[in-house]
Design an enzyme around this catalytic site. Structure first.
Site, PDB file in Angstrom:
ATOM      1  N   HIS A 261       0.848  -1.182   0.000  1.00  0.00           N
ATOM      2  CA  HIS A 261       0.000   0.000   0.000  1.00  0.00           C
ATOM      3  C   HIS A 261       0.889   1.240   0.000  1.00  0.00           C
ATOM      4  CE1 HIS A 261      -2.373   2.983   2.586  1.00  0.00           C
ATOM      5  NE2 HIS A 261      -3.013   2.965   1.433  1.00  0.00           N
TER       6      HIS A 261
ATOM      7  N   HIS B  86       1.401  11.762  -1.150  1.00  0.00           N
ATOM      8  CA  HIS B  86       0.423  11.219  -0.213  1.00  0.00           C
ATOM      9  C   HIS B  86      -0.591  12.306   0.133  1.00  0.00           C
ATOM     10  CE1 HIS B  86      -1.459   9.118   2.994  1.00  0.00           C
ATOM     11  NE2 HIS B  86      -0.583   8.144   3.002  1.00  0.00           N
TER      12      HIS B  86
END
Length: 453
Positions: free
Chosen positions: A152, A198
């Site tokens: 992930h 992110h």
């Protein structure tokens, strides 16, 4: 002085995660287990609010409805797998190994020393001779009938950032056995190229996507027996033409799989051996806004694969469809599926509510068995859907009830024999395995500084 005290409080709480990373008993951290009389210390509660429980954060209105299947005219895949069906013993003792060049037209034979250096004009030599992602038993299985360990947010490995999700960079991930890589793309403000970021490039910027994809391409080029999947997150919901030139510049599309029919059901996927012998050893997916007519090598994720709840905070990990929303169970059974098993905790910090990886639970979350474990969740999914998950998507894959235990779970799902090997990263020493614990402490400071700016 108050902000400094708050930082101390944050670092104190996050430092308790070190014990879990080192395998010590104090794996759980909650507000009630920590008492302080200092009113200037902001404690992280780790509790999930009712509003968060009711909010899924799932985008709506941007999912494609599959139309009638269309044949694309892609060349047929090879049916004779030859040496790829050899047993482990045969591969290990053979005097010669099949050297796959990535071309449909030809293959050659190399000497037993598969790691010998090559000239600048010759293809890179493979660094291992066990075909089909290290399990020859998988050569004859369809891609849709295989469970892979996924990283992930694979590129987000920056030390000292709570926005990081992995300890080791992508080449270490691949060398350790990860074959599914997921990453979110963003366009930086006033940027001229997409980066892996992110949520925001101000929070964590892992650099241009071309640089990271080129590393993956180079690894694929030197490992002709392996199939790698890259799932790209379209963080800005941009049209794929804005990404395509940067993806193509990495060279990875040379190895990309172009399906013969669109969209594909689970039974339409080729075997691992067919992908390897055809040279189409990279599966590229885009979660939103894909256009497979214009870019047949960039598959639309959600017409081929659904996901369990992302950013999970429930340690029971219910194996239900979250994306695409409203997918009927009969249709879900016809698609691949990804099991998100990256446990998060919601923290309250300086008036902000944040989800961060539950680092203190990694030894449980990535474990082989037990409540909240990867093994438990995978077994539950297999029971619920009558087949194993295709992807076990995890944070910090190198942690578990022992380093790299996630690979044992995948082997169990694939029903293949698992041999535990040293793991993970460039150095499997104990010192290397606690680096993430140190990073977590500094991550607290990084979050505070970012939020106070």
């Amino acid at each position: 002085m108050a902000p400094l005290k708050r930082i101390v409080g944050v670092l104190y709480l996050l430092s308790l995660g070190i014990g879990a990373a080192r395998g010590e008993k104090s794996a759980d951290v909650d507000a009630e287990s920590i008492k302080t009389d200092d009113p200037d210390i902001t404690m992280l509660t780790g509790t999930r609010s009712d509003s968060a429980k009711s909010s899924t954060g799932v985008p709506t209105g941007i999912y494609k409805t599959p139309s009638a299947r269309v044949t694309t005219g892609t060349s047929s895949l090879p049916t004779d797998l030859g040496h790829l069906t050899a047993s482990d013993k045969e591969v290990a003792t053979s005097k010669t190994v099949t050297y796959i060049t990535g071309s449909l037209a030809s293959s050659t034979t190399s000497s037993e020393n598969a790691t010998a250096s090559s000239t600048s004009t010759a293809p890179a030599r493979p660094t291992n001779t066990r075909p089909c992602n290290n399990y020859p038993e998988l050569c004859a299985r369809k891609y849709s009938n295989i469970t892979q360990v996924g990283c992930h947010n694979s590129p987000f490995v920056r030390a000292g950032s709570a926005a990081a999700n992995q300890e080791f960079p992508v080449l270490d991930q691949l060398n350790d056995g990860v074959r599914f890589l997921q990453a979110q793309m963003q366009w930086p403000v006033n940027g001229t190229a997409p980066h892996f970021c992110h949520t925001s490039c101000d929070l964590l910027d892992a650099g241009p996507i071309t640089d990271w994809l080129r590393q993956v391409k180079n690894w694929v080029a030197s490992h002709p027996y392996d199939v790698v999947t890259v799932l790209l997150g379209n963080g800005n919901y941009s049209t794929p033409d804005l990404y395509a030139p940067f993806i193509e510049a990495s060279g990875i599309t040379k190895y990309a799989y172009k399906p013969a029919v669109v969209p594909m059901a689970a039974d339409d996927w080729p075997t691992l051996g067919q992908l390897i012998l055809s040279g189409q050893r990279v599966i590229l997916m885009l979660d939103y806004m894909a256009n497979q007519t214009a870019y047949p090598w960039l598959l639309d994720q959600f017409t081929h694969m659904w996901e369990t709840p992302f950013d999970p905070v429930d340690e029971t990990f219910p194996c239900i469809v979250q994306r695409p929303p409203g997918l009927p169970p009969p249709e879900a059974k016809r698609r691949l599926y990804l099991m998100n098993h990256n446990l998060n905790v919601e923290v309250s910090l300086l008036g902000q509510s944040l989800l961060v990886p539950a680092v203190s639970r990694l030894n449980v979350t990535n474990g082989v068995e037990g409540p909240g474990s990867l093994g438990m969740a995978a077994n539950n999914c297999r029971t619920d859907w009558e087949r194993a998950p295709n992807v076990l998507n995890v944070d910090y894959y190198n942690y578990g009830n022992y380093p790299g235990s996630v690979f044992e779970v995948a082997a169990k799902m694939n029903n293949v024999s698992f041999t535990r090997r040293p793991c993970c990263g460039p150095d499997s020493s104990a010192a290397g395995r606690v680096e993430v614990a140190r990073a977590v402490v500094w991550a607290g400071l990084a979050w505070v500084v970012w939020l106070m700016v």
